[in-house]
Design a protein around this motif. Structure first.
Motif, PDB file in Angstrom:
ATOM      1  N   PHE A  36     -46.808 -97.927   0.485  1.00  0.00           N
ATOM      2  CA  PHE A  36     -47.347 -98.437  -0.596  1.00  0.00           C
ATOM      3  C   PHE A  36     -48.689 -99.079  -0.403  1.00  0.00           C
ATOM      4  CE2 PHE A  36     -47.991-101.274  -4.062  1.00  0.00           C
ATOM      5  CZ  PHE A  36     -48.057-100.343  -5.346  1.00  0.00           C
TER       6      PHE A  36
ATOM      7  N   GLU B 296     -52.375-118.701  -8.921  1.00  0.00           N
ATOM      8  CA  GLU B 296     -51.634-118.782 -10.278  1.00  0.00           C
ATOM      9  C   GLU B 296     -50.983-120.106 -10.024  1.00  0.00           C
ATOM     10  OE1 GLU B 296     -50.335-116.079 -12.592  1.00  0.00           O
ATOM     11  OE2 GLU B 296     -50.568-114.044 -11.033  1.00  0.00           O
TER      12      GLU B 296
ATOM     13  N   TYR C  69     -47.949-102.150   1.709  1.00  0.00           N
ATOM     14  CA  TYR C  69     -46.631-102.626   2.243  1.00  0.00           C
ATOM     15  C   TYR C  69     -45.816-101.124   2.342  1.00  0.00           C
ATOM     16  CZ  TYR C  69     -47.870-107.151  -0.367  1.00  0.00           C
ATOM     17  OH  TYR C  69     -48.352-108.152  -0.885  1.00  0.00           O
TER      18      TYR C  69
ATOM     19  N   ALA D  29     -51.678-101.492  -1.760  1.00  0.00           N
ATOM     20  CA  ALA D  29     -51.540-102.263  -2.606  1.00  0.00           C
ATOM     21  C   ALA D  29     -53.315-102.824  -2.941  1.00  0.00           C
ATOM     22  CB  ALA D  29     -50.838-103.462  -2.466  1.00  0.00           C
TER      23      ALA D  29
ATOM     24  N   GLN E 296     -53.860-115.473 -14.612  1.00  0.00           N
ATOM     25  CA  GLN E 296     -53.714-114.476 -15.528  1.00  0.00           C
ATOM     26  C   GLN E 296     -54.178-114.897 -16.961  1.00  0.00           C
ATOM     27  OE1 GLN E 296     -50.318-112.083 -15.956  1.00  0.00           O
ATOM     28  NE2 GLN E 296     -49.545-112.492 -13.697  1.00  0.00           N
TER      29      GLN E 296
ATOM     30  N   ALA F  48     -54.005-107.916 -14.156  1.00  0.00           N
ATOM     31  CA  ALA F  48     -52.518-107.909 -14.815  1.00  0.00           C
ATOM     32  C   ALA F  48     -51.709-108.091 -13.698  1.00  0.00           C
ATOM     33  CB  ALA F  48     -52.543-106.665 -15.451  1.00  0.00           C
ATOM     34  N   ASN F  49     -50.259-108.142 -13.979  1.00  0.00           N
ATOM     35  CA  ASN F  49     -49.162-108.292 -13.096  1.00  0.00           C
ATOM     36  C   ASN F  49     -49.195-106.807 -12.159  1.00  0.00           C
ATOM     37  OD1 ASN F  49     -47.508-109.408 -15.731  1.00  0.00           O
ATOM     38  ND2 ASN F  49     -47.480-110.409 -13.708  1.00  0.00           N
ATOM     39  N   GLY F  50     -49.189-107.193 -10.995  1.00  0.00           N
ATOM     40  CA  GLY F  50     -49.274-106.254  -9.782  1.00  0.00           C
ATOM     41  C   GLY F  50     -50.593-105.561  -9.697  1.00  0.00           C
ATOM     42  N   ALA F  51     -51.634-105.954 -10.040  1.00  0.00           N
ATOM     43  CA  ALA F  51     -53.069-105.738  -9.752  1.00  0.00           C
ATOM     44  C   ALA F  51     -53.325-105.743  -8.237  1.00  0.00           C
ATOM     45  CB  ALA F  51     -53.940-106.572 -10.515  1.00  0.00           C
ATOM     46  N   GLY F  52     -52.755-106.798  -7.548  1.00  0.00           N
ATOM     47  CA  GLY F  52     -52.877-107.032  -6.381  1.00  0.00           C
ATOM     48  C   GLY F  52     -53.627-108.333  -5.716  1.00  0.00           C
ATOM     49  N   LYS F  53     -53.632-109.177  -6.747  1.00  0.00           N
ATOM     50  CA  LYS F  53     -54.265-110.638  -6.666  1.00  0.00           C
ATOM     51  C   LYS F  53     -53.557-111.219  -5.382  1.00  0.00           C
ATOM     52  CE  LYS F  53     -53.220-111.915 -10.808  1.00  0.00           C
ATOM     53  NZ  LYS F  53     -52.417-110.725 -11.359  1.00  0.00           N
ATOM     54  N   THR F  54     -52.250-111.306  -5.756  1.00  0.00           N
ATOM     55  CA  THR F  54     -51.526-111.970  -4.476  1.00  0.00           C
ATOM     56  C   THR F  54     -51.827-111.405  -3.173  1.00  0.00           C
ATOM     57  OG1 THR F  54     -49.958-113.199  -5.936  1.00  0.00           O
ATOM     58  CG2 THR F  54     -49.232-112.894  -3.828  1.00  0.00           C
ATOM     59  N   THR F  55     -51.540-109.957  -3.171  1.00  0.00           N
ATOM     60  CA  THR F  55     -52.095-109.468  -2.073  1.00  0.00           C
ATOM     61  C   THR F  55     -53.262-109.691  -1.253  1.00  0.00           C
ATOM     62  OG1 THR F  55     -50.601-107.631  -2.661  1.00  0.00           O
ATOM     63  CG2 THR F  55     -51.920-107.235  -0.777  1.00  0.00           C
TER      64      THR F  55
ATOM     65  N   GLU G 166     -48.780-118.396  -4.314  1.00  0.00           N
ATOM     66  CA  GLU G 166     -47.802-118.245  -5.415  1.00  0.00           C
ATOM     67  C   GLU G 166     -46.194-118.772  -5.524  1.00  0.00           C
ATOM     68  OE1 GLU G 166     -47.943-114.298  -8.051  1.00  0.00           O
ATOM     69  OE2 GLU G 166     -46.710-113.986  -6.438  1.00  0.00           O
TER      70      GLU G 166
HETATM   71  N1  LIG Z   1     -43.589-107.412  -0.297  1.00  0.00           N
HETATM   72  C1  LIG Z   1     -43.883-106.336  -1.143  1.00  0.00           C
HETATM   73  N2  LIG Z   1     -43.255-105.190  -0.726  1.00  0.00           N
HETATM   74  C2  LIG Z   1     -43.715-104.122  -1.322  1.00  0.00           C
HETATM   75  N3  LIG Z   1     -44.529-104.079  -2.406  1.00  0.00           N
HETATM   76  C3  LIG Z   1     -45.238-105.199  -2.705  1.00  0.00           C
HETATM   77  C4  LIG Z   1     -44.758-106.688  -2.101  1.00  0.00           C
HETATM   78  N4  LIG Z   1     -45.430-107.400  -2.746  1.00  0.00           N
HETATM   79  C5  LIG Z   1     -46.272-106.987  -3.552  1.00  0.00           C
HETATM   80  N5  LIG Z   1     -46.183-105.453  -3.718  1.00  0.00           N
HETATM   81  C6  LIG Z   1     -46.732-104.575  -4.698  1.00  0.00           C
HETATM   82  O1  LIG Z   1     -47.899-104.591  -4.597  1.00  0.00           O
HETATM   83  C7  LIG Z   1     -48.627-104.528  -5.621  1.00  0.00           C
HETATM   84  C8  LIG Z   1     -49.596-105.822  -5.892  1.00  0.00           C
HETATM   85  O2  LIG Z   1     -48.697-106.937  -5.711  1.00  0.00           O
HETATM   86  P1  LIG Z   1     -49.473-108.407  -5.981  1.00  0.00           P
HETATM   87  O3  LIG Z   1     -48.075-109.253  -5.724  1.00  0.00           O
HETATM   88  O4  LIG Z   1     -50.379-108.546  -5.022  1.00  0.00           O
HETATM   89  O5  LIG Z   1     -49.846-108.643  -7.340  1.00  0.00           O
HETATM   90  P2  LIG Z   1     -50.477-109.862  -8.396  1.00  0.00           P
HETATM   91  O6  LIG Z   1     -51.788-109.164  -8.795  1.00  0.00           O
HETATM   92  O7  LIG Z   1     -50.449-110.791  -7.678  1.00  0.00           O
HETATM   93  O8  LIG Z   1     -49.310-109.671  -9.550  1.00  0.00           O
HETATM   94  P3  LIG Z   1     -48.602-111.024 -10.243  1.00  0.00           P
HETATM   95  O9  LIG Z   1     -49.705-111.284 -11.351  1.00  0.00           O
HETATM   96  O10 LIG Z   1     -47.290-110.355 -10.727  1.00  0.00           O
HETATM   97  O11 LIG Z   1     -48.499-112.100  -9.328  1.00  0.00           O
HETATM   98  C9  LIG Z   1     -47.563-104.683  -6.779  1.00  0.00           C
HETATM   99  O12 LIG Z   1     -47.532-102.994  -7.017  1.00  0.00           O
HETATM  100  C10 LIG Z   1     -46.224-104.994  -5.872  1.00  0.00           C
HETATM  101  O13 LIG Z   1     -45.208-104.281  -6.596  1.00  0.00           O
END
Ligand SMILES: Nc1ncnc2c1ncn2[C@@H]1O[C@H](COP(=O)(O)OP(=O)(O)OP(=O)(O)O)[C@@H](O)[C@H]1O
Ligand SMILES: [Mg+2]
Lengths: 287, 233
Positions: free
Chosen positions: B14, B158, B11, B16, B190, B35-42, B83
């Motif tokens: 940053f 999720e 992003y 991811a 999670q 965990a939260n922020g691990a990058g799963k949604t990405t 999500e």
């Molecule tokens: N639109 C965005 N812009 C900037 N950074 C982002 C964006 N979306 C996610 N991130 C960052 O990318 C990293 C991975 O985010 P992601 O949403 O993929 O995590 P996740 O594993 O799905 O977390 P969660 O369990 O909270 O859903 C995190 O550090 C998040 O802050």
């Protein structure tokens, strides 16, 4: 009974304004795009119809029928080639691009058609009228109003009762999630602008038959259209019809008091509605 | 059948994801934990085409699809339950389902009637605006909407998020019926215990990297703990 006449004439005039506004409302509702060239596109469509009438010697209605698919294609291409590229988070680029398009269209039409005033001749229809009790209605204003109601009714059917309309609403809600449904938001936008150009063709037909037009009158039509859309509530097609009618009524009422007040009364009505209902009469729940 | 190779995503500045390699075989259920922020949604968004990549970073049936837009990926048979559900507020429950199968309707068992059999409440509520439903019901709509195209791969991000345990149980109860139709399912979850209970294979993500992969029976608590929270935890 003069006021009955005034009200009915205002209603009919409102139909014309609603037709001006329908395409603007449609495009704004689906992609949050304010097309500043909308008025010039109406004039452009009027010239297109005029050319078909004069070159092929056809009836204006038949000519409009021929022009509609061409203008649909033009709208589709405009969206695909130009507007899709500037749509985004920032609302300024599309405004600038459509403003530029407005200027370019006016100059292009001036070059091709000259500054002369033109009219689409409709023969006997021009003077035809029907008597409804105390009121005498021109056939053309009546047809305009009926067409506005029919166009908005049809567009609403498309919106709420077809798969295409479902895609319109979904894309308007959330283009990213719509693309997860296999929908290409850019194609949806192109179809929407194509449809808007069909309503523009209809508006142009009545504009051209009812009054003289020349390449410079687009921006003034845009203002009426804009006011109608805002009064009605952004994104609501029936609201747009109501908005057109309110401006039409205000103008006719103003003119009845003093002919010089016609235009001013329309704008005042717009301001009053905005003061009372800042989001318009029928705002959609979200925008 | 679906595979990522050195998949990266960022992003802006940053980063991811740092070179993710995962594989989903036909009909398989793969869980992605982290965990939260691990990058799963990405990762899910990259596979679905919402985030674009180099073509060869994602292969589907051996063909590079990493640079395809989401609508094209979906038409290949990769559907996503995003999500946060992301139902269309302007559409009724039934319209939300129909739009899932509007563009792509592959031959298969899923149609409106089948989704109604899976989640009967959606038939009852079909004329309601989608956003008038409870969270669990909305999640059912989101799953049903993705099923309507008869996807080959169903990506679920999720699906238990923010729901009460009984509701989560109801939603997970639909999983066997979905898998029975032959679709591969990728579950981002999670809740580690739940993921391990249903998945054939598990990947654990931490800070944009795969830290563990394997079959649930072969993974020890300690290994999962370390992969999930990092070596220091
Ligand atoms: N639109 C965005 N812009 C900037 N950074 C982002 C964006 N979306 C996610 N991130 C960052 O990318 C990293 C991975 O985010 P992601 O949403 O993929 O995590 P996740 O594993 O799905 O977390 P969660 O369990 O909270 O859903 C995190 O550090 C998040 O802050
Ligand atoms: Mg996430």
């Amino acid at each position: 009974m003069i006021w009955v006449n005034t009200v009915v004439q205002g209603l009919m005039l409102g139909g014309l304004y609603a037709l001006f506004a329908t395409g603007l409302s449609l495009v704004f509702g689906i992609m949050r795009l304010v097309n500043l060239a909308h008025g010039d596109l109406i004039v452009f469509a009027a010239f297109a119809i005029l050319v078909i009438v004069e070159v092929l010697g056809l009836d204006p209605f038949v000519s409009a029928l021929l022009a509609a698919p061409l203008l649909f294609a033009a709208g589709w291409a405009l969206q695909r080639l130009v507007l899709n590229r500037v749509l985004g988070r920032d609302i300024l680029p599309p405004l600038l691009v459509t403003f530029g398009l407005s200027v370019a269209l006016q100059n292009g039409m001036l070059e091709v058609f000259s500054a002369d005033s033109r009219r689409i001749r409709s023969g006997a229809l021009e003077s035809a009228s029907v008597a409804l009790g105390p009121v005498t209605l021109g056939m053309l204003p009546l047809l305009t109003f009926a067409s506005a109601v029919a166009a908005i009714f049809l567009l609403n059917r498309i919106f709420y009762a077809t798969a295409l309309g479902r895609a319109f609403r979904a894309t308007s809600d959330d283009p990213v999630t719509a693309s997860l449904m296999g929908i290409n938001p850019r194609s949806v936008f192109a179809i929407a602008t194509g449809l808007a150009m069909v309503t523009v063709t209809l508006a142009a037909l009545y504009l051209g038959m009812r009054a003289n037009f020349d390449p410079s009158i687009g921006p003034a039509r845009l203002i009426y259209a804009f006011e109608a859309v805002i009064i009605g509530g952004l994104g609501s097609l029936w609201g747009t019809l109501a908005g057109g009618i309110i401006i039409g009524l205000a103008q006719t009422a103003g003119a009845a008091v003093n002919p010089e007040w016609q235009i001013l009364a329309g704008h005042l009505a717009f301001l009053v509605v905005l003061l009372v209902r800042p989001r318009g009469l029928f705002p959609r729940a979200f925008d | 059948m679906l595979q990522t190779q050195g998949l990266t995503a960022s992003y802006g500045q940053f980063k991811a994801l740092f070179g993710i390699d995962i594989r989903v075989d036909a009909g398989e259920c793969v869980a992605i934990i982290g965990a939260n922020g691990a990058g799963k949604t990405t990762l899910m968004r990259a596979i679905a085409g919402v985030l674009r990549n180099a073509p060869e970073m994602i292969l589907h049936r051996g063909e590079p699809i990493g640079d395809m837009a989401a609508d094209r990926v979906m038409r290949r048979g990769i559907a996503m339950v995003p999500e946060g559900r992301r139902l269309f507020p302007s559409l009724t429950v039934e319209e939300n389902l129909l739009i899932g199968g509007q563009v792509r309707r592959a031959a298969g068992p899923w149609d409106l009637a089948a989704v109604h059999r899976l989640f009967p409440i959606l038939k009852e509520r079909r004329s309601n605006p989608a956003t008038a439903l409870s969270g669990g019901q909305q999640q059912m709509v989101a799953i049903g909407r993705a099923l309507m195209s008869n996807p080959e791969v169903l990506l679920c991000d999720e699906i238990s998020l923010g729901l009460a345990p009984v509701v989560i149980r109801d939603i997970y109860a639909a999983l066997p019926a979905i898998r029975a139709t032959g679709a591969a399912v990728v579950l981002v979850e999670q809740d580690i215990a739940r993921a391990l209970a249903v998945a054939d294979r598990v990947y654990c993500l931490m800070e944009g990297r795969v830290t563990l992969e394997g079959r649930p029976r072969e993974l020890t608590r300690e290994a999962i703990h370390a992969a999930y929270f990092g070596a220091l935890a």
